[in-house]
Design a protein around this motif. Structure first.
Motif, PDB file in Angstrom:
ATOM      1  N   PRO B 277     -58.195 -16.935  62.288  1.00 12.13           N
ATOM      2  CA  PRO B 277     -58.294 -15.494  62.590  1.00 12.13           C
ATOM      3  C   PRO B 277     -57.349 -15.033  63.688  1.00 12.13           C
ATOM      4  O   PRO B 277     -56.865 -13.894  63.648  1.00 12.13           O
ATOM      5  CB  PRO B 277     -59.761 -15.322  62.988  1.00 12.13           C
ATOM      6  CG  PRO B 277     -60.317 -16.678  63.162  1.00 12.13           C
ATOM      7  CD  PRO B 277     -59.489 -17.611  62.379  1.00 12.13           C
ATOM      8  N   ASN B 278     -57.052 -15.912  64.681  1.00 10.04           N
ATOM      9  CA  ASN B 278     -56.153 -15.474  65.741  1.00 10.04           C
ATOM     10  C   ASN B 278     -54.736 -15.277  65.230  1.00 10.04           C
ATOM     11  O   ASN B 278     -54.048 -14.327  65.609  1.00 10.04           O
ATOM     12  CB  ASN B 278     -56.157 -16.476  66.890  1.00 10.04           C
ATOM     13  CG  ASN B 278     -57.366 -16.275  67.778  1.00 10.04           C
ATOM     14  OD1 ASN B 278     -58.029 -15.245  67.688  1.00 10.04           O
ATOM     15  ND2 ASN B 278     -57.655 -17.252  68.602  1.00 10.04           N
ATOM     16  N   TRP B 279     -54.299 -16.207  64.365  1.00 11.04           N
ATOM     17  CA  TRP B 279     -52.971 -16.021  63.777  1.00 11.04           C
ATOM     18  C   TRP B 279     -52.932 -14.782  62.906  1.00 11.04           C
ATOM     19  O   TRP B 279     -51.940 -14.049  62.888  1.00 11.04           O
ATOM     20  CB  TRP B 279     -52.568 -17.257  62.950  1.00 11.04           C
ATOM     21  CG  TRP B 279     -51.950 -18.299  63.808  1.00 11.04           C
ATOM     22  CD1 TRP B 279     -52.490 -19.491  64.172  1.00 11.04           C
ATOM     23  CD2 TRP B 279     -50.669 -18.224  64.442  1.00 11.04           C
ATOM     24  NE1 TRP B 279     -51.632 -20.164  64.992  1.00 11.04           N
ATOM     25  CE2 TRP B 279     -50.509 -19.415  65.178  1.00 11.04           C
ATOM     26  CE3 TRP B 279     -49.644 -17.274  64.464  1.00 11.04           C
ATOM     27  CZ2 TRP B 279     -49.363 -19.663  65.924  1.00 11.04           C
ATOM     28  CZ3 TRP B 279     -48.506 -17.522  65.201  1.00 11.04           C
ATOM     29  CH2 TRP B 279     -48.387 -18.717  65.922  1.00 11.04           C
ATOM     30  N   LEU B 280     -54.046 -14.529  62.196  1.00  7.32           N
ATOM     31  CA  LEU B 280     -54.123 -13.310  61.379  1.00  7.32           C
ATOM     32  C   LEU B 280     -53.983 -12.072  62.255  1.00  7.32           C
ATOM     33  O   LEU B 280     -53.308 -11.110  61.884  1.00  7.32           O
ATOM     34  CB  LEU B 280     -55.459 -13.258  60.649  1.00  7.32           C
ATOM     35  CG  LEU B 280     -55.516 -13.865  59.258  1.00  7.32           C
ATOM     36  CD1 LEU B 280     -56.920 -13.766  58.706  1.00  7.32           C
ATOM     37  CD2 LEU B 280     -54.538 -13.175  58.336  1.00  7.32           C
ATOM     38  N   ALA B 281     -54.627 -12.120  63.439  1.00 13.28           N
ATOM     39  CA  ALA B 281     -54.553 -10.972  64.346  1.00 13.28           C
ATOM     40  C   ALA B 281     -53.117 -10.741  64.797  1.00 13.28           C
ATOM     41  O   ALA B 281     -52.616  -9.620  64.788  1.00 13.28           O
ATOM     42  CB  ALA B 281     -55.459 -11.208  65.549  1.00 13.28           C
ATOM     43  N   ILE B 282     -52.443 -11.849  65.160  1.00 12.53           N
ATOM     44  CA  ILE B 282     -51.065 -11.704  65.645  1.00 12.53           C
ATOM     45  C   ILE B 282     -50.160 -11.191  64.520  1.00 12.53           C
ATOM     46  O   ILE B 282     -49.352 -10.271  64.713  1.00 12.53           O
ATOM     47  CB  ILE B 282     -50.566 -13.043  66.215  1.00 12.53           C
ATOM     48  CG1 ILE B 282     -51.350 -13.352  67.492  1.00 12.53           C
ATOM     49  CG2 ILE B 282     -49.079 -12.994  66.493  1.00 12.53           C
ATOM     50  CD1 ILE B 282     -51.196 -14.761  67.973  1.00 12.53           C
ATOM     51  N   LEU B 283     -50.365 -11.761  63.305  1.00 12.81           N
ATOM     52  CA  LEU B 283     -49.574 -11.280  62.173  1.00 12.81           C
ATOM     53  C   LEU B 283     -49.887  -9.819  61.874  1.00 12.81           C
ATOM     54  O   LEU B 283     -48.999  -9.048  61.501  1.00 12.81           O
ATOM     55  CB  LEU B 283     -49.861 -12.138  60.938  1.00 12.81           C
ATOM     56  CG  LEU B 283     -49.112 -13.451  60.870  1.00 12.81           C
ATOM     57  CD1 LEU B 283     -49.586 -14.261  59.681  1.00 12.81           C
ATOM     58  CD2 LEU B 283     -47.617 -13.210  60.753  1.00 12.81           C
ATOM     59  N   GLY B 284     -51.166  -9.441  62.068  1.00 11.03           N
ATOM     60  CA  GLY B 284     -51.552  -8.050  61.850  1.00 11.03           C
ATOM     61  C   GLY B 284     -50.770  -7.107  62.747  1.00 11.03           C
ATOM     62  O   GLY B 284     -50.284  -6.073  62.300  1.00 11.03           O
TER      63      GLY B 284
END
Lengths: 166, 346
Positions: B277-284
């Motif tokens: 989820p943290n990588w998803l947030a950064i990619l978001g």
């Protein structure tokens, strides 16, 4: 505790700005002080947890109506020379009449602090979901009547603004 | 309301503020490069590699210029004007969800400064206040060209706010919420609102151009008719504030368009490849800014492609085309939403 202090602070600046609306010599300054007064009133709405009302108050009054006021006053370019001169009698009678009105208002508010609210304050009443359900459920008819009133006013404004029909 | 929460929010506010200023700064550079590209020129290339330091040079120039306040102007309001323009431009970033929440050490950190449940109304309110900066500045200059520019700006903004508001109402009807973070969450994957509200999107886009006073609606600063428009009398950094506020508004408008209609930080199929989820947030955040960059480019593309409207054409477009169209959009949205109830009537 903080809300109490905020309430007194907001009330103080609301009255200050409202006084400045009346006292400032320049009409453009008056309008701008009125805009600030609307902001403080919106702050009061937020304190009552009526966020929707606060936002709409800003959008409608500060964002639209006062812009039109400002618009007209800027175009009229009011200043000292064009100010109509009123006689001293008129000024004195206006001061006495409004002073009496103040006495009446203060007198009617004198006993207000002893009144106990009968129903407890519902903090969710001003939230948008609750407000919408109330407006379109319990108060549907008054709501529709008010919208018809606005529509009539709009049509009337368009008719007045139109060039005369031959 | 713990202390860490307050500190985190304070840091987020500062970061959003700095990013807003940086993006606005480099938008000026991008504008000149895009203009040069569209006109088959090279554009600024002297300050640093590819002219990358050009915004700094411009900023220094703005600060170093002599500050002139006209003798016949209303001095207090003359200074307040650009300040309000800048203030309202910076205020809107507070409700935009820049990315999904980060989870660090069991605590979630939202990448949105504040998630108020009237986010759209807040945005709309702040946008409607933006006109004061221009009006006050134009009137306080005590110059007829400034006043004409200010009046053009305010009547234009009021006119286009109506169509914008109605197109937003149609959007709110389909999403059922006024909170921006919920609107973005509903658009997860490819369920972007542009597919639901295509007409509403075009109306909103046109109104966004008008609200930011960008070409083809930049009549308030129409050089051929009004010298410099509402900022004719302004010099130095006060002029800089007005110009800068326009770029910030453009950035925020792009962010709002991506949030409302293009899924904000969502990207189709990304959660098939990334699971943390943290990588998803950064990619978001990266996707969000990619979308914003695209819309900023659209703003510039249009500016250097289309000629300016005439003033009566502008008003006709606003009142006689956009408002009826947005009402039609509202009606269609309502009918489609209530189609089962309507079918049951027959």
């Amino acid at each position: 505790m903080i809300t109490t202090y905020l309430f007194y602070f907001l009330s103080f600046i609301a009255i200050m700005f409202a006084l400045m609306v009346v006292l400032s010599k320049n009409p453009v300054h008056s309008v701008l002080y009125l805009v600030l007064t609307f902001f403080t009133i919106a702050g009061h709405y937020v304190l009552l947890n009526a966020q929707f009302l606060a936002a709409v108050h800003i959008i409608v009054y500060a964002g639209a109506i006062m812009v039109l006021f400002l618009f007209v006053i800027m175009l009229l370019n009011l200043n000292k020379e064009t100010e109509p001169q009123k006689s001293t009698w008129l000024k004195a009678s206006a001061a006495i009449a409004s002073g009496l009105l103040l006495v009446v208002l203060v007198g009617s508010l004198k006993g207000a602090e002893t009144i106990v609210p009968t129903n407890t304050f519902n903090p969710n009443i001003g939230l948008i979901e609750k407000l919408g359900k109330t407006l379109f459920g319990e108060f549907l008819l008054p709501f529709e009547v008010a919208s018809i009133l606005l529509l009539v006013a709009m049509v009337g404004a368009v008719m007045l603004g139109k060039r005369s029909i031959k | 309301m713990t202390l860490t929460f307050l500190i985190y929010k304070a840091i987020l506010v500062v970061v959003v503020f700095i990013i807003t200023l940086l993006v606005a700064m480099y938008s000026t550079y991008a504008e000149r490069k895009v203009a040069a590209f569209l006109q088959d020129r090279i554009g600024p290339n002297r300050a640093g590699p590819f002219g990358i330091l050009q915004p700094l040079a411009d900023g220094v120039k703005m600060f170093m210029k002599e500050e002139l306040i006209p003798g016949t102007s209303n001095k207090a309001l003359f200074i307040i004007g650009p300040s309000i323009a800048m203030l309202t431009a910076c205020m809107t970033g507070a409700v935009i969800p820049w990315g999904p929440s980060l989870t660090i050490g069991g605590e979630t950190y939202s990448l949105q400064i504040t998630d108020i449940n009237i986010g759209i109304l807040y945005l709309f309110g702040v946008v409607s206040l933006g006109v004061y900066g221009i009006m006050i500045g134009g009137w306080a200059s005590n110059n007829k060209y400034s006043l004409l520019g200010a009046i053009r700006a305010s009547s234009q903004m009021i006119s286009y706010e109506v169509a914008m508001g109605i197109s937003i109402i149609a959007l709110v009807m389909t999403t059922g919420t006024l909170s921006l973070s919920e609107i973005v969450q509903q658009q997860h994957g490819w369920h972007w609102n542009i597919l639901v509200q295509p007409l509403g999107f075009f109306i909103f886009l046109i109104c966004a151009f008008a609200e930011t006073n960008r070409a083809p609606f930049d009549l308030p600063e129409c050089e051929t008719e009004l010298v410099g428009g509402y900022h004719t009398e302004y010099s130095s950094m006060k002029l800089g504030f007005y110009l800068f506020a326009e770029y910030i508004n453009m950035f925020i408008s792009s962010a709002v368009i991506s949030t409302f209609y293009f899924g904000g930080y969502n990207m189709p199929f990304i959660d098939r490849f990334v699971h943390d989820p943290n990588w998803l947030a950064i990619l978001g955040v990266v996707f969000m800014f990619a979308k914003i960059a695209f819309f900023i480019f659209v703003f510039m593309w249009v500016r250097w492609t289309l000629p300016r409207f005439r003033y009566d054409q502008l008003m006709n477009l606003g009142w006689k085309i956009l408002i009826p169209l947005s009402l039609l959009n509202l009606l269609i949205t309502g009918v489609v939403m209530m189609r089962h109830e309507i079918m049951n009537l027959f």
